[in-house]
Design a protein around this motif. Structure first.
Motif, mmCIF file in Angstrom:
data_model
loop_
_atom_site.group_PDB
_atom_site.id
_atom_site.type_symbol
_atom_site.label_atom_id
_atom_site.label_comp_id
_atom_site.label_asym_id
_atom_site.label_seq_id
_atom_site.Cartn_x
_atom_site.Cartn_y
_atom_site.Cartn_z
ATOM 1 N N ALA A 30 0.859 -1.189 0.000
ATOM 2 C CA ALA A 30 0.000 0.000 0.000
ATOM 3 C C ALA A 30 0.892 1.234 0.000
ATOM 4 N N ILE A 31 1.747 1.299 -1.013
ATOM 5 C CA ILE A 31 2.707 2.386 -1.167
ATOM 6 C C ILE A 31 2.586 2.905 -2.591
ATOM 7 N N ASP A 32 2.200 4.154 -2.737
ATOM 8 C CA ASP A 32 2.006 4.766 -4.048
ATOM 9 C C ASP A 32 3.295 5.411 -4.538
ATOM 10 N N ILE A 33 3.484 5.409 -5.853
ATOM 11 C CA ILE A 33 4.652 6.031 -6.468
ATOM 12 C C ILE A 33 4.237 7.402 -6.990
ATOM 13 N N CYS A 34 4.862 8.436 -6.456
ATOM 14 C CA CYS A 34 4.570 9.815 -6.873
ATOM 15 C C CYS A 34 5.486 10.256 -8.002
ATOM 16 N N ALA A 35 6.741 9.851 -7.952
ATOM 17 C CA ALA A 35 7.704 10.236 -8.981
ATOM 18 C C ALA A 35 8.847 9.227 -8.989
ATOM 19 N N TYR A 36 9.495 9.092 -10.150
ATOM 20 C CA TYR A 36 10.675 8.240 -10.248
ATOM 21 C C TYR A 36 11.578 8.754 -11.358
ATOM 22 N N ALA A 37 12.854 8.418 -11.249
ATOM 23 C CA ALA A 37 13.828 8.720 -12.299
ATOM 24 C C ALA A 37 14.887 7.636 -12.250
ATOM 25 N N LEU A 38 15.138 6.996 -13.380
ATOM 26 C CA LEU A 38 16.123 5.925 -13.469
ATOM 27 C C LEU A 38 17.361 6.456 -14.183
ATOM 28 N N MET A 39 18.482 6.500 -13.488
ATOM 29 C CA MET A 39 19.736 7.000 -14.037
ATOM 30 C C MET A 39 20.714 5.842 -14.218
ATOM 31 N N SER A 40 21.924 6.138 -14.711
ATOM 32 C CA SER A 40 22.857 5.069 -15.038
ATOM 33 C C SER A 40 23.391 4.341 -13.814
ATOM 34 N N SER A 41 23.611 5.057 -12.709
ATOM 35 C CA SER A 41 24.201 4.424 -11.531
ATOM 36 C C SER A 41 23.304 4.476 -10.302
ATOM 37 N N HIS A 42 22.107 5.071 -10.419
ATOM 38 C CA HIS A 42 21.224 5.184 -9.270
ATOM 39 C C HIS A 42 19.799 5.449 -9.739
ATOM 40 N N TYR A 43 18.868 5.383 -8.803
ATOM 41 C CA TYR A 43 17.491 5.738 -9.129
ATOM 42 C C TYR A 43 16.864 6.479 -7.953
ATOM 43 N N HIS A 44 15.841 7.267 -8.271
ATOM 44 C CA HIS A 44 15.087 8.025 -7.274
ATOM 45 C C HIS A 44 13.634 7.559 -7.274
ATOM 46 N N LEU A 45 13.031 7.523 -6.086
ATOM 47 C CA LEU A 45 11.609 7.271 -5.943
ATOM 48 C C LEU A 45 11.033 8.253 -4.939
ATOM 49 N N VAL A 46 9.876 8.807 -5.244
ATOM 50 C CA VAL A 46 9.104 9.556 -4.259
ATOM 51 C C VAL A 46 7.859 8.729 -3.973
ATOM 52 N N LEU A 47 7.681 8.347 -2.712
ATOM 53 C CA LEU A 47 6.645 7.389 -2.333
ATOM 54 C C LEU A 47 5.664 8.004 -1.335
ATOM 55 N N ARG A 48 4.428 7.495 -1.389
ATOM 56 C CA ARG A 48 3.440 7.844 -0.371
ATOM 57 C C ARG A 48 2.921 6.569 0.270
ATOM 58 N N VAL A 49 2.946 6.508 1.588
ATOM 59 C CA VAL A 49 2.547 5.313 2.328
ATOM 60 C C VAL A 49 1.088 5.457 2.765
ATOM 61 N N ASP A 50 0.297 4.409 2.516
ATOM 62 C CA ASP A 50 -1.125 4.431 2.871
ATOM 63 C C ASP A 50 -1.388 3.361 3.932
ATOM 64 N N ARG A 51 -1.080 3.705 5.187
ATOM 65 C CA ARG A 51 -1.253 2.746 6.280
ATOM 66 C C ARG A 51 -2.724 2.402 6.501
ATOM 67 N N GLU A 52 -3.596 3.372 6.347
ATOM 68 C CA GLU A 52 -5.015 3.143 6.590
ATOM 69 C C GLU A 52 -5.586 2.077 5.654
#
Length: 333
Positions: free
Chosen positions: A59-81
């Motif tokens: 129950a974790i939504d993905i708000c943004a992502y970027a895949l680079m050559s040596s790393h990646y970024h994720l912006v996540l939102r957690v929905d505990r309810e």
């Protein structure tokens, strides 16, 4: 000083988090190895496909992502309810998509009658795994371990693939969320591998732009992994707290002003989101260029950072200087 993840992740404070994983030494997550000439771009689809599966489990939504050559970024939102409202059956069905080895769960999902002792053991198992469905550490572990195994198998080697545990940043309010999402979506532009957001391959901003304006069925099919939507109607608190149009305007404006040959952004030209949130235009663009210093452990307005410090019994939390520069009208010299 390193901050324990338990001091960063607190769902009572915020449900939004920025996570970064980087490869060890010269290992390539994606991209082309300049020494051997070997391309690893196909691994980007591995990551997107895996994220698509994980979005069905956690129950974790993905708000943004970027895949680079040596790393990646994720912006996540957690929905505990959402997890707390799930039935035991749904919890087990979701978990079995990743971990299907428990024989007791197999019997239960197959509809077989269990003994009282088996029911008790199953209840204890559900109690144990339920909180994992909204646990960022379990989410990132399920992503990174799988990618590392696939990459090591392809490279015919063993050992560590990731530099260490993923880095986490808590996004305390709209200011922090907006700044971090834009920073992630502009990664390829900032690195010089794309000339515009719409040409930033394997990024959430490109996926959003391509799906924007499509019919709902086409939109859902075009996004893998599925992305958390924007609150375009203004009446859904479970969506991102701004509209797609406003966010796209901000990212486009920032991409054009973040070019190295530009003198700097002016507050008079700032998009509506900057104006509404009181974000300093020049400071924001400097941050997007990577000139505003590293992103702190906590990101948000100065007032939110002070509140977070009080909640944790601290006099100060890292990020106050960034908050002042971006959200209080101060410009870095």
């Amino acid at each position: 000083m390193t901050v324990a993840r338990s001091q960063i992740v607190s769902l009572d404070v915020t449900t939004y988090y920025h996570c970064v994983s980087r490869c060890v030494r010269r290992a390539f997550l994606c991209g082309t190895d300049r020494v051997t000439g070997q391309s690893f771009d196909h691994r980007k689809q591995w990551i997107l496909d895996r994220l698509g599966l994980l979005s069905k489990v956690f129950a974790i939504d993905i708000c943004a992502y970027a895949l680079m050559s040596s790393h990646y970024h994720l912006v996540l939102r957690v929905d505990r309810e959402q997890v707390e409202a799930m039935s035991d059956m749904e919890v087990l069905e979701r978990w079995s998509l990743l971990f299907a080895g428990n024989p007791l769960v197999k019997l239960y999902l197959a509809g077989q009658e269990l003994t009282p002792m088996q029911n008790q053991l199953l209840a204890e198992y559900v109690q144990d795994i339920r909180p994992r469905l909204y646990d960022i550490s379990w989410f990132m572990r399920s992503l990174n371990e799988w990618i590392a195994r696939q990459a090591n198998k392809e490279d015919r080697c063993k050992g560590r693939f990731w530099e260490g545990r993923f880095r986490t940043q808590a996004l305390l309010d709209e200011h922090g969320l907006l700044t971090c999402m834009a920073y992630v979506d502009l990664n390829a532009v900032r690195a010089g591998v794309a000339d515009s957001p719409e040409n930033s391959d394997f990024s959430s901003i490109q996926a959003r732009i391509r799906s924007w304006g499509m019919e709902q069925g086409e939109k859902a099919a075009s996004q893998c992994p599925p992305l958390l939507g924007f609150n375009d109607s203004g009446d859904d608190e479970n969506l991102l707290p701004f509209t797609m149009r406003d966010y796209a305007e901000l990212v486009d404006w920032t991409a054009r002003n973040a070019r190295s040959d530009k003198a700097g952004a002016m507050d008079e030209d700032a998009p509506s989101l900057c104006v509404r949130l009181g974000i300093h235009a020049e400071g924001f663009v400097r941050q997007m260029r990577g000139l505003g210093g590293s992103f702190p452990t906590f990101m948000g307005s100065w007032q939110c950072l002070q509140h977070a410090a009080q909640e944790k019994g601290l006099r100060y939390v890292r990020g106050s200087g960034t908050a002042r520069r971006l959200f209080c009208g101060e410009v870095a010299s």
